[in-house]
Write a protein that holds these residues in place. Structure first.
Motif, short mmCIF file in Angstrom:
data_model
loop_
_atom_site.label_atom_id
_atom_site.label_comp_id
_atom_site.label_asym_id
_atom_site.label_seq_id
_atom_site.Cartn_x
_atom_site.Cartn_y
_atom_site.Cartn_z
N ALA A 29 -40.30 13.52 -11.53
CA ALA A 29 -38.85 13.62 -11.35
C ALA A 29 -38.26 12.39 -10.69
O ALA A 29 -37.05 12.34 -10.45
N ARG A 30 -39.07 11.38 -10.44
CA ARG A 30 -38.56 10.21 -9.71
C ARG A 30 -37.51 9.45 -10.49
O ARG A 30 -36.68 8.76 -9.90
N ASP A 31 -37.53 9.57 -11.83
CA ASP A 31 -36.52 8.86 -12.62
C ASP A 31 -35.33 9.75 -12.96
O ASP A 31 -34.45 9.36 -13.72
N ARG A 32 -35.29 10.97 -12.38
CA ARG A 32 -34.15 11.85 -12.58
C ARG A 32 -33.18 11.71 -11.42
O ARG A 32 -33.54 11.18 -10.34
N PRO A 33 -31.92 12.16 -11.57
CA PRO A 33 -30.95 12.03 -10.47
C PRO A 33 -31.44 12.70 -9.18
O PRO A 33 -31.69 13.90 -9.14
N GLY A 34 -31.57 11.92 -8.12
CA GLY A 34 -32.02 12.45 -6.83
C GLY A 34 -33.50 12.69 -6.75
O GLY A 34 -34.01 13.14 -5.70
N GLY A 35 -34.24 12.42 -7.81
CA GLY A 35 -35.67 12.73 -7.83
C GLY A 35 -36.46 11.96 -6.79
O GLY A 35 -37.37 12.51 -6.15
N THR A 36 -36.11 10.70 -6.59
CA THR A 36 -36.83 9.90 -5.59
C THR A 36 -36.67 10.48 -4.20
O THR A 36 -37.62 10.53 -3.41
N GLY A 37 -35.45 10.95 -3.88
CA GLY A 37 -35.22 11.55 -2.57
C GLY A 37 -36.03 12.81 -2.38
O GLY A 37 -36.63 13.04 -1.31
N LEU A 38 -36.09 13.68 -3.40
CA LEU A 38 -36.82 14.94 -3.28
C LEU A 38 -38.32 14.69 -3.16
O LEU A 38 -38.99 15.28 -2.29
N VAL A 39 -38.85 13.82 -4.00
CA VAL A 39 -40.29 13.50 -3.92
C VAL A 39 -40.60 12.83 -2.58
O VAL A 39 -41.64 13.10 -1.96
N GLY A 40 -39.67 11.98 -2.13
CA GLY A 40 -39.88 11.30 -0.85
C GLY A 40 -39.96 12.27 0.31
O GLY A 40 -40.78 12.10 1.23
N ILE A 41 -39.11 13.31 0.30
CA ILE A 41 -39.14 14.33 1.37
C ILE A 41 -40.51 15.00 1.41
O ILE A 41 -41.14 15.11 2.48
N VAL A 42 -40.97 15.46 0.27
CA VAL A 42 -42.23 16.21 0.23
C VAL A 42 -43.40 15.31 0.60
O VAL A 42 -44.32 15.73 1.32
N ALA A 43 -43.39 14.08 0.09
CA ALA A 43 -44.48 13.16 0.43
C ALA A 43 -44.49 12.84 1.93
O ALA A 43 -45.55 12.78 2.57
N GLN A 70 -39.75 14.52 14.71
CA GLN A 70 -38.50 13.77 14.53
C GLN A 70 -38.56 12.85 13.31
O GLN A 70 -37.57 12.69 12.59
N VAL A 71 -39.73 12.26 13.08
CA VAL A 71 -39.90 11.43 11.89
C VAL A 71 -39.64 12.28 10.63
O VAL A 71 -38.97 11.85 9.69
N ALA A 72 -40.16 13.52 10.63
CA ALA A 72 -39.95 14.41 9.49
C ALA A 72 -38.47 14.75 9.33
O ALA A 72 -37.95 14.77 8.21
N VAL A 73 -37.78 15.01 10.45
CA VAL A 73 -36.37 15.39 10.38
C VAL A 73 -35.51 14.22 9.93
O VAL A 73 -34.69 14.34 9.00
N PHE A 74 -35.68 13.05 10.58
CA PHE A 74 -34.85 11.89 10.24
C PHE A 74 -35.15 11.39 8.82
O PHE A 74 -34.24 11.12 8.03
N GLY A 75 -36.43 11.25 8.52
CA GLY A 75 -36.79 10.81 7.17
C GLY A 75 -36.37 11.82 6.12
O GLY A 75 -35.92 11.46 5.03
N GLY A 76 -36.53 13.11 6.48
CA GLY A 76 -36.10 14.16 5.55
C GLY A 76 -34.61 14.14 5.31
O GLY A 76 -34.13 14.41 4.21
N THR A 77 -33.83 13.78 6.35
CA THR A 77 -32.37 13.69 6.19
C THR A 77 -31.99 12.58 5.23
O THR A 77 -31.11 12.74 4.37
N VAL A 78 -32.68 11.43 5.35
CA VAL A 78 -32.41 10.32 4.43
C VAL A 78 -32.72 10.75 2.99
O VAL A 78 -31.92 10.55 2.06
N GLY A 79 -33.88 11.38 2.79
CA GLY A 79 -34.25 11.83 1.46
C GLY A 79 -33.32 12.92 0.94
O GLY A 79 -32.96 12.94 -0.24
N TRP A 80 -32.92 13.84 1.85
CA TRP A 80 -32.03 14.93 1.44
C TRP A 80 -30.66 14.40 1.03
O TRP A 80 -30.07 14.88 0.05
N ALA A 81 -30.16 13.40 1.75
CA ALA A 81 -28.89 12.79 1.38
C ALA A 81 -28.99 12.12 0.01
O ALA A 81 -28.11 12.26 -0.85
#
Length: 543
Positions: A29-43, A70-81
């Motif tokens: 899904a990395r080439d789909r809209p928002g896919g990089t953010g979603l995969v980034g959160i889980v990774a 905190q790394v999970a929360v802040f990084g997850g926020t970037v990916g979620w946005a």
């Protein structure tokens, strides 16, 4: 205890493995809209969970788990946005917007990483929290929680706006962002109150987020359909339409138009924005409201005089607030000329044929008086054939002008029987067998015309009896003419099934085209035995 190295470490190790599996599953899904953010959160969650498992299993200081969370929360926020903004079509997935939204959480991510170094305290006291700590971690924490919750609510709201995005799917996906905000907040409160230990809190946080990811992937199915497609699809379609579209406000002042409108009027949007529609369309063609009053209007441009069909549609901000109107103009000049040309040609054809055939009949009488009756009879037959073609062309034209949709019903069986009775009186060998329920909600005149052309064609070509069957087949009524010999000519079958043209040899050629066109106009289809030509018919929808 849950926080013991032999329990908490393996549990978080299993959670890390699960996150890794989901990241692998979503990698496409990395080439789909928002896919990089979603995969980034889980990774990221997989890496953080593995790091927390190592801290617990090795018996390292429990406070080290806080910056990792905190790394999970802040990084997850970037990916979620990145995910939500692109996935829902906000600013068409503009990367600049994502960066602006994510800049504060990104600062927090740096601050959390610095807590694992001597540069920032791992366990700051209340008195020891200075401006640097507050800027790097305090403000980003508040902003991140707000973004996680706000973007999750936005995702749920979009699920109620778009028909292709079910509410349950929106809620399921929103759980990912909401859990990143809620789980650390709840466990931090419990840790402060002494209800659970720090390692236990880390396990609860990661397990809760893992559950949210599992629900989001299983129920949310993020890439089964995309809100961004519906969010920007209409704008893109309007922008790329060949038809000119001008959007005006409630006072008929121009607020937007597509590229086709700019080319038609040879004006840019900047030149006419906030100007009345009369800046583009002749004021004489507009009513008191400033909108077109005629269904077809002329326009004189650099390409000459063109004619346009006009459609005015209301633009709603929501169900109750009218924001303006969309004025669509479709170029019908070529259709208009073609229609006029056909009308003139048909009128001239019918007029000339009648006049010329009158002369032919008179000459045939003269030839007969001179004793050459055979030649006279041949002249009369040719004249009769031409008159028949002319009359059949007129009948086809009239039938094609009938409106297929109507509130009335047509009894197909009864109409076919009436046509067969007339043909029988003319010496045609035709019989009709019909079901009891053969009514359709279509124009009786068009259905009658269709039956007339169908039976005329079949009986005109058949050398033996023609059996007509009218029966209901579910949502359709079928009318079929069948014979023991060929009644559908091979050249006609090829022409009507391929949509091509065939040389007209007799009036029956017009009949088969009338049958094909009539069936299409009624929403049905032609039924034809193209191989042997033993039957030909039509299928008409009941509703």
């Amino acid at each position: 205890m849950l926080s013991a190295p032999l329990v908490g470490g393996p549990i978080l190790g299993a959670v890390a493995a699960a996150f890794g599996w989901y990241a692998w599953r979503l990698r496409g899904a990395r080439d789909r809209p928002g896919g990089t953010g979603l995969v980034g959160i889980v990774a990221l969650l997989a890496v953080v969970s593995l790091a927390e498992a190592a801290v617990i299993a090795a018996g390292w200081p429990a406070p080290m788990l806080h910056p990792l969370t905190q790394v999970a929360v802040f990084g997850g926020t970037v990916g979620w946005a990145a995910f939500v903004v692109a996935y829902t079509g906000r600013a068409n997935g503009n990367r600049v917007l994502v960066r602006l939204v994510a800049v504060v959480p990104a600062v927090g991510l740096v601050g959390a990483a610095l807590r694992l170094t001597p540069l920032l305290p791992l366990e700051p006291t209340f008195e020891g929290i200075g401006a640097t700590y507050l800027l790097l971690l305090g403000i980003p924490t508040v902003v991140s929680f707000g973004l996680l919750v706000g973007l999750s609510i936005l995702l749920v709201w979009d699920a109620t706006r778009y028909a292709s995005f079910q509410r349950s799917r929106g809620v399921a996906l929103a759980l990912v962002g909401a859990s990143l905000a809620a789980a650390p907040m709840v466990t931090s409160t419990l840790e402060t109150g002494g209800a659970i230990s720090v390692p236990a809190g880390a396990v609860v946080v990661q397990a809760a987020v893992l559950a949210a990811v599992a629900v989001g992937v299983a129920v949310g199915r993020p890439y089964r359909s995309l809100p961004i497609a519906e969010a920007i699809g209409r704008d893109t379609v309007v922008s790329n339409l060949n038809d000119a579209v001008v959007v005006v406000d409630g006072d008929a002042r121009v607020v937007d138009m597509n590229a086709s409108a700019g080319e038609l009027f040879e004006r840019s949007l900047d030149e006419v924005v906030r100007e009345p529609l009369s800046a583009l369309v002749d004021a004489d063609l507009l009513g008191a409201s400033g909108l077109p009053t005629e269904s077809t209007i002329p326009f004189q441009g650099s390409a000459g005089k063109r004619y346009f069909d006009v459609s005015v549609s209301r633009v709603h901000r929501d169900a109750n607030v009218e924001a303006g109107y969309a004025v669509a103009l479709r170029d019908v000049t070529d259709e208009r000329i073609r229609g006029q040309r056909l009308e003139v040609l048909q009128r001239v054809l019918r007029h000339n044929v009648r006049n010329d055939m009158t002369a032919v009949y008179a000459m045939a009488d003269v030839v007969a008086e001179d004793g050459n009756e055979r030649v006279a009879e041949r002249l009369r037959e040719t004249a009769d054939s031409l008159v028949e073609v002319s009359e059949r062309a007129r009948a086809v034209e009239e039938s094609m002008c009938l409106e297929p949709a109507t509130d009335a019903t047509a009894d197909v069986g009864s109409l076919a029987s009436d046509v067969a009775a007339v043909l029988a009186e003319q010496g045609r060998d035709v019989s009709v067998a019909t079901d009891n329920d053969t009514e359709v909600r279509r124009s009786p005149e068009l259905v009658a015309s269709l039956c007339e052309h169908l039976l005329s064609y079949a009986t005109g070509n058949a050398t033996g009896p023609v059996a007509v069957t009218v029966d209901r087949d579910g949502r359709y009524v079928d009318v079929t003419a069948e014979s023991d010999d060929r009644l559908l000519l091979e050249q006609d079958a090829t022409a009507v099934t391929s949509g091509g043209e065939t040389q007209l040899e007799h009036a029956n050629d017009l009949d088969i085209w009338a049958v094909s066109w009539g069936a299409e106009r009624l929403g049905g289809e032609l039924l034809a035995d193209c191989e042997r030509g033993r039957y030909v018919g039509v299928r008409v929808p009941v509703e």
